[in-house]
Structure formats: C-alpha cells, structure tokens
Design an enzyme around this catalytic site. Structure first.
Site, PDB file in Angstrom:
ATOM      1  N   SER A  82       0.808  -1.221   0.000  1.00 39.60           N
ATOM      2  CA  SER A  82       0.000   0.000   0.000  1.00 39.60           C
ATOM      3  C   SER A  82       0.838   1.266   0.000  1.00 39.60           C
ATOM      4  CB  SER A  82      -0.915   0.014   1.223  1.00 39.60           C
ATOM      5  OG  SER A  82      -0.150   0.139   2.396  1.00 39.60           O
ATOM      6  N   THR A 204      -1.654   3.297   3.213  1.00 36.97           N
ATOM      7  CA  THR A 204      -1.076   4.553   3.678  1.00 36.97           C
ATOM      8  C   THR A 204      -0.390   4.444   5.035  1.00 36.97           C
ATOM      9  OG1 THR A 204      -2.948   5.699   2.666  1.00 36.97           O
ATOM     10  CG2 THR A 204      -1.588   7.001   4.142  1.00 36.97           C
ATOM     11  N   THR A 222       1.864   7.078   0.408  1.00 29.35           N
ATOM     12  CA  THR A 222       1.016   5.959  -0.024  1.00 29.35           C
ATOM     13  C   THR A 222       1.170   5.703  -1.523  1.00 29.35           C
ATOM     14  OG1 THR A 222      -1.278   5.153   0.021  1.00 29.35           O
ATOM     15  CG2 THR A 222      -0.976   7.425  -0.613  1.00 29.35           C
ATOM     16  N   ARG A 232      -5.304   9.599 -10.616  1.00 27.97           N
ATOM     17  CA  ARG A 232      -6.102   9.855  -9.408  1.00 27.97           C
ATOM     18  C   ARG A 232      -5.173  10.192  -8.223  1.00 27.97           C
ATOM     19  NH1 ARG A 232      -6.205   7.536  -3.999  1.00 27.97           N
ATOM     20  NH2 ARG A 232      -8.309   7.690  -3.184  1.00 27.97           N
ATOM     21  N   THR A 255      -6.065   7.711   7.038  1.00 28.12           N
ATOM     22  CA  THR A 255      -5.893   6.549   6.175  1.00 28.12           C
ATOM     23  C   THR A 255      -7.284   6.090   5.740  1.00 28.12           C
ATOM     24  OG1 THR A 255      -5.069   4.260   6.092  1.00 28.12           O
ATOM     25  CG2 THR A 255      -5.821   5.039   8.221  1.00 28.12           C
TER      26      THR A 255
END
Ligand code: GLY
Length: 344
Positions: A82, A204, A222, A232, A255
């Site tokens: 992640s 994250t 992240t 994005r 998060t």
C-alpha cells in the site's frame, strides 16, 4: 450569563493569549512546549517505521527528521502493498505515489502521482525546502526528483503485478472488494499478511510526532487506492486532508478512502477540533462523524480512520468501521492501540 468580572478576566486572558501568539508568529518562531517525545503511525505493521523514527526522536532529534526517516521503512518494503515499492498499481498497471510532509513552522511540501521514485517523501521534503511551491504532480514531480539526483526504479513487484493481472479479469473498482480479493491472494501465496484485519482496507502510512523540544512534524505517504484511475490523487499528499500540523495545537493524519477525507479536509478538521478543546480521540471522532454524515446511505462501506497527537503528548484515533489500529512509541516503548469505531 457571563458577569462583568468574569468577562474582564476572560478578555484579559484572550488578549494576552493572542498577543503572545502574534508575537511568536511575527518572530516566525514555532510555539514550543517541551514535552516527552512521541511518535504515532497508522497500522500495526508500522511498528518498524516507528522504530526508525524513534532512532531520531529518542536521541533528541527533530520531529520532521524522525517522521521522514520512519515512513521510508514501508516505502522501501516490497511486502507492504500500500506504500512505495511493491505498492499495488493503478488500473493501467502503473505504481503512482503520493506523499507529503509538514513541519513545526507550518511549512509543507508534497508530490502527487509521481512514478518510479522509491522515496517520494524525500522529494516532498525537497519541494518544501528547495522550491517556492507546495505541490508538484506527475511528470513535473518526477522531473524535479531527477534534478535532485534521485534515480528512477521499477516499483512494480512480481507480487503486485500478479494481483493486478488478477484484478484485470473483472476490472471492477471497488476498494472494499479489492481488499477481500487481496486477502484471498495473500493467503494462497502465504506471503506475509500486511493487513491487521482481513476485511478492511489498509493503505497509507500517516505518521506524526512531537520531539523533545515540543515541536511537531508529520509525513504521509502511499501508493493510493489499488486500481484507481491513472492520475487519481487521494487525501495523502493533500495538506489539510491526509496530514495537518499546527505547532500550537497538534498534528493529525488519515488513512482509508481518500476521496471522503478530501471532502471534509479531514486532518485539518481534527486539528481544529483539538484547538476548540477536544481530546485527540474526540477530535478524530468528530472528523469521522462528518464522513458518516456525508455518506448517510453507505457509510458502512467507507473505511476512513484518523489519528492525532496534541501538544501535551496525548494521542488518539478513531475510524468509521472497526479494525483500525495505530502504533505509539514513547520512552516507555511501543504499543499498538486498537481504536474504537463509529460502526461496530
Ligand atoms: N488514503 C489513501 C488514498 O486514498 O489514496
């Protein structure tokens, strides 16, 4: 009703407080309240990151230096899917990273959707320290990183590519479902399990700290939501959303589903709630309340969590759905705290 004497006392106090505040601000100095150093970070696996941060904090170093060192641990860890190297890619198979930092002077820097750089947090710090800007995105962020001597590296690991190819078969963007699928894959492959709770989204690292001088600093980094659209950007690199530090009050990070955090300027909400007297836990709960209110029909499907520390070294965290935890390191050692949540 407030009586006259109380009013005069209150006015005198307010006047004094704002005079002190403006003097300090005019001098450009951070407000320092000497305290016990503390570092907190999102998610249990980040005890390793806290350890790295503590190497600096525990020997009297600056909060900003500590958090920047700490978050580099998951950034470089291929098993953490992640953050950074090994992070799950977007739907085009590209690993794009978001990162930001903020210090005790209210200075901040971030990079968004940067590719092929293992430690975006270091680039974010240089944006803060070496440019007149706060945010650099995409190709511009990469160009700046290369100009500062960073080298491009392939961040897509075999494991993450495999998961992405599996996802392509359905190509359905659903953060919660993706996590369920990831659980199955991870268990089948018997790789180390990066999520502390099987059915919730872990993404994250958000890390905030207070140093021995009572100064605060924070970093958030992240690879964003897995299989997002190319380009994005979530909450993590957005100052006030994924991270906010006010050296007079406290620091917060988030998060979870970044879009929901951006909509309420989440970490800023948490710090402002602490300014108005809430404890870190209450302040995190207030931010969660706003997210639940914004999602009255589907709040149970949206996982977001916040953590915060105030100038007294008090800390707290709260999440929409159960399963969030955070790591706390002080002189006494490291503990992991399972937080309360809006829904059970
Ligand atoms: N919280 C990380 C993201 O939404 O990208």
């Amino acid at each position: 009703m407030i009586n006259r004497r109380k009013f005069i006392r209150a006015s005198a106090f307010t006047g004094f407080a704002s005079l002190v505040g403006s003097k300090l601000k005019a001098a450009g100095e951070p407000v320092t309240v000497k305290g016990q150093p503390i570092v907190i970070s999102t998610w249990k696996p980040n005890v390793k990151a806290n350890k790295a941060a503590w190497e600096i904090l525990g020997s009297g170093g600056r909060a900003l230096d500590a958090v920047v060192q700490g978050v580099q641990v998951p950034e470089a860890d291929p098993e953490d899917m992640s953050v950074g190297y090994g992070g799950l890619p977007d739907r085009d198979g590209k690993v794009t990273l978001d990162s930001c930092v903020m210090d005790e002077f209210g200075q901040c820097g971030s990079v968004m959707a940067i590719e092929n750089i293992m430690h975006p947090v270091l680039v974010a710090r240089l944006v803060m320290e070496k440019t007149p800007h706060v945010q650099l995105v995409g190709a511009g962020a990469l160009q700046f990183a290369l100009s500062q001597g960073f080298k491009e590296e392939n961040l897509l690991t075999e494991q993450s590519e495999k998961a992405w190819r599996e996802w392509l078969k359905k190509s359905k963007y659903d953060p919660m479902e993706t996590l369920h699928e990831m659980d199955k894959l991870i268990q089948k492959q018997q790789v180390p399990y990066p999520w502390p709770v099987p059915d919730l989204n872990h993404d994250t690292i958000g890390m905030v700290a207070m140093d021995t001088n009572g100064n605060l600093g924070g970093a958030c980094t992240t690879s964003g939501m897995a299989y997002k659209m190319h380009g994005r950007v979530g909450d993590s690199p957005i100052i006030g959303a994924g991270l906010f530090v006010d050296n007079e009050i406290g620091a917060a990070s988030s998060t979870g589903v970044g879009e929901e955090v951006v909509k309420i300027c989440g970490s800023h909400v948490v710090v402002e709630a602490m300014r108005h007297g809430m404890s870190p836990l209450e302040a995190c709960k207030e931010a969660v309340r706003r997210i639940v209110k914004n999602n009255s029909k589907n709040a149970k499907d949206v996982q977001v969590a916040f953590l915060a520390v105030n100038k007294k070294g008090e800390h707290g965290g709260f999440s929409v759905a159960p399963g969030f935890n955070y790591c706390v390191t002080t002189k006494k050692g490291t503990i992991v705290i399972d937080t309360k949540s809006w829904f059970s």
